[in-house]
Write an enzyme that holds these catalytic residues in place. Structure first.
Site: not given
Lengths: 608, 177
Positions: A9, A71, A171, A193
């Site tokens: 992750d 990211k 994800e 999420d």
């Protein structure tokens, strides 16, 4: 034999690496026993970069060499990044004409792919210590809303770190896998999420080991940070603060708001003091302050259910992902909307990485006895630019991948030999509102009168959600040459150059690593071919068999004393000479799955 | 690389008709994907992986086509060499045009706020019944090999699908999505 595969992750704030060890899939710790690796890299002159908690601590004193949240930079152009966040402390290299957001550091110019690769290397070194050996494959998770460029660069970062990517995994899908395999459920699962800055909802169905993503949705401008902002606004108002705040005061206030928010997840009421002012924030007031934000998350759930044509009573489980889902306001709202309590027995900060680890274990072949498969969707529509800068959708969002769609085009001028295509990604009608993916030039169209040429362009999205395009002129059967010009970021040549230069200079062990990898891959290739021949030798002609044997012999000697380049080119040659055999076997595999006939036979029977 | 041309119904072991058992379709689709999906070939050669992507894409395309009643109808017509992309004036009767206009007017005349939601529900229910009747008619005409009439019915269904999508999006607007 148990093969070493890991799930990663690669998070905005923290990263995790997981692997199956004995009892189940677990997060692997570093030498100090810590599992979460802060996604921060500090570059130093003539030294290897520092990654993790020490780098994060250095961010205060050495901000221009310490990269946080890389990211957010992946797959974006310099101008995009500067407009989304104008206060970054980094010095971007303006001389780069590809528009890539390369950062000038004391160790040289670094772009987001290299920085991400440095984080991946640290994680993998950790895994190789824990698992006592080299990694054979990785599964890396990406946010469901990641577009083609962001996915491609994640994959590029992995190859730069010398890793073999088995799969990019969305994800939320990973989170569902973590729970699904745990509970062996059948039915429909909603993954909710809520991260720091983004919100994603996915709806999956699980039937006898097959996960099928039915619909996805989300809000890229909604996250835990918005809840901090609401509390800080309340603080300003309640303390009757007037005038504007300085930048550092504003940060301080947000930090205080964040603390209050966290405390409210533990207790009913928090005593607050801000400057000379003191007061109290309780759960009831917090619920009221955040009602609009919470409603937005529930509205997205409603929308996703609608897309899948399901109602709340058809949902069997709700999975929570992301630290922000620890807030009772969220848990209560989710429970109320779906009429059942969400699952919380896996840590919401680790659930994605655990799902990735499970998928890695399956893909590498450690769990072949399980009937387990993930059918994911493309979360964003793919389209092309048409007259008037409008978008024509080719592959709509929520289409199961892999998918191939062909579209026919024609020329509009006599004797036209070149045609340009502009591929975009997004849901809006206007090209300027979508993300530009690539511009293609089809060359070598045979000259004909306008409208006579028929060019079939095939858009293929693979299981990782990545796009490739091929084109063919149908009336003369010429394959058109395609030039791909990515609209931003790095092009394929730049990646290749970076790979080469990193092999040559940057890391001394790179060539030996590349060699070991090439040897490993070549050995796997030879093994796979040998076992294929054992089963299906009847599909192989004598001539083919001898050609294959010849290349295998040369490859075997290259494995023992050749360079990685020699091994690569011979592996490629072996792939070529065995290509027809592989195709026949594949047709047979699926043919047998159908009804015990090969595709060729079936084609025949339908032609009649 | 050779093109796959397998008939979608044969692919999923179904008889070639408009009416089909959706759960059998879904189950057979999943079984085939278990064998064909590129994830099954994660350790195989590039050629095999590419082939798997092709096979798996073909299965998705076939499943997507048969899952939707409208695309299923178009596919069935195409198997009988009826091209639904070519629309002639005679394919669209006067009665259809009039009905189109009436239904669209009914939709446009609704208030632009949430007070229209019950009326939208009613309109949706009414149109859904119409569609079910058309689908029965289409299945019959196809069985009788009355392709012209089936094609005309297809275009009517196409219109109803568009209208349903518009009702949905008006509903979404009024719900504030």
């Amino acid at each position: 034999m148990h093969r070493r595969a890991v799930g990663i992750d690669l998070g905005t704030t923290n990263s995790l690496i997981t692997a199956s060890c004995g009892s189940g899939v677990e997060a692997l710790p570093d030498a100090d026993g810590l599992q979460l690796l802060p996604s921060v890299v500090q570059y130093r002159k003539n030294q290897t970069p520092v990654v993790g908690a020490i780098a994060r601590a250095a961010a205060i004193d050495d901000p221009e060499n310490t990269i946080l949240s890389v990211k957010r930079l992946l797959g974006k152009s310099r101008s995009e990044i500067l407009s989304q966040d104008p206060f970054l402390p980094y010095q971007f290299d303006d001389s780069r004409d590809d528009g890539a957001p390369a950062i000038v550091t004391t160790a040289g110019v670094m772009d987001p792919v290299q920085i991400s690769a440095d984080i991946l290397r640290v994680l993998c070194d950790r895994a190789e210590v824990c698992l006592a050996g080299e990694l054979e494959g990785v599964v890396i998770t990406v946010p469901a809303y990641f577009d083609d460029a962001q996915r491609q660069q994640t994959k590029d970062a992995a190859s730069l770190a010398g890793l073999r990517v088995l799969r990019l995994l969305n994800e939320p899908t990973a989170a569902a896998v973590a729970y699904g395999l745990d509970t062996k459920d059948q039915g429909n699962i909603v993954v909710f999420d809520l991260g720091g800055g983004t919100f994603d909802v996915s709806l999956l169905s699980l039937q006898r080991g097959v996960f099928e993503v039915l619909a996805t949705g989300g809000d890229t401008h909604l996250g835990g940070d918005d809840f901090d902002r609401v509390v800080s606004d309340w603080l300003m108002q309640a303390s009757v603060h007037t005038g504007t705040l300085s930048h550092s005061k504003r940060i301080e206030l947000l930090y205080l708001a964040n603390q209050i928010k966290h405390q409210l997840s533990e207790t009913e009421s928090v005593d607050v003091s801000y400057g000379a002012w003191t007061g109290k924030l309780d759960a009831e007031l917090f619920t009221e302050l955040t009602r609009e934000l919470v409603n937005r998350t529930i509205n997205t759930c409603r929308r996703v259910l609608r897309d899948a044509k399901l109602t709340t009573d058809a949902i069997d489980n709700i999975v929570l992902v992301g630290g922000a889902t620890r807030m009772p306001v969220i848990r209560n709202a989710v429970a109320e909307f779906f009429g059942k309590s969400p699952l919380v027995n896996i840590d919401p900060d680790k659930v994605v990485a655990i799902g990735a680890g499970i998928q890695a274990d399956v893909l590498i072949g450690n769990k072949s006895e399980h009937n387990f498969l993930l059918l994911d969707v493309n979360p964003l529509s793919l389209g092309i630019e048409t007259m008037g800068e409008l978008v024509e959708k080719i592959i709509p969002r929520n289409t199961t991948i892999p998918v191939a769609k062909a579209q026919e085009f024609t020329t509009f001028k006599d004797g036209q030999t070149v045609m340009s295509l502009h591929v975009v990604q997004g849901e809006r009608e206007l090209v300027s509102d979508c993300r530009s993916l690539a511009r293609f030039e089809l060359r070598g169209i045979p000259p004909m009168v306008a409208g006579a040429a028929k060019i079939r362009v095939t858009f293929q999205v693979d299981a990782d959600g990545l796009l490739s395009v091929t084109a063919q002129e149908l009336s003369t059967n010429t394959k058109s040459e395609i030039q791909i010009k990515p609209s931003y970021g790095l092009n394929a040549d730049a990646i290749e150059k970076m790979l080469e230069s990193s092999r040559d200079h940057a890391h001394a062990d790179m060539e030996s690593r590349a060699l070991r990898e090439a040897q490993l891959e070549a050995t796997q290739l030879i093994d796979a071919l040998a076992s294929a021949r054992k089963v299906d030798s009847r599909l192989l002609s004598a001539e083919e068999a001898s050609r294959i044997a010849d290349v295998v012999a040369r490859l075997q000697s290259a494995i023992s004393d050749g360079s990685s380049n020699q091994i690569h080119s011979l592996s490629e040659e072996l792939n070529q000479v065995s290509g027809d055999f592989a195709a026949r076997r594949m047709d047979l595999t699926i043919g047998e799955a159908l009804r015990g006939h090969s595709i060729d036979e079936i084609e025949h029977s339908t032609d009649e | 690389m050779q093109q796959i041309k397998q008939n979608y119904f044969q692919l999923f072991k179904l008889s070639e008709s408009f009416e089909l058992d959706v759960s059998t379709l879904a189950e057979n689709y999943r079984q085939l994907q278990l064998a064909a999906h590129p994830d099954r070939f994660a350790a195989a050669s590039e050629t095999e992986k590419m082939r798997a992507v092709q096979h798996s894409s073909y299965l998705n395309e076939a499943y997507d086509t048969l899952k939707s009643t409208l695309r299923r109808a178009a596919y069935l017509l195409s198997l009988h060499d009826v091209d639904v992309e070519q629309v002639k004036q005679s394919d669209l009767g006067m009665d259809l045009l009039l009905e189109q206009i009436q239904l669209r007017e009914a939709l446009d005349e609704l208030p632009k706020d949430s007070s229209a939601l019950p009326a939208l529900e009613n309109l949706k229910a009414e149109v859904t019944v119409k569609l079910a009747n058309m689908e029965r008619f289409f299945a019959d005409e196809l069985q009788r090999r009355e392709f012209d009439s089936a094609k005309k019915c297809f275009h009517e269904m196409q219109f109803i699908h568009k209208l349903l999508a518009e009702i949905d999006s008006s509903e979404e607007q009024r719900l504030g999505y």
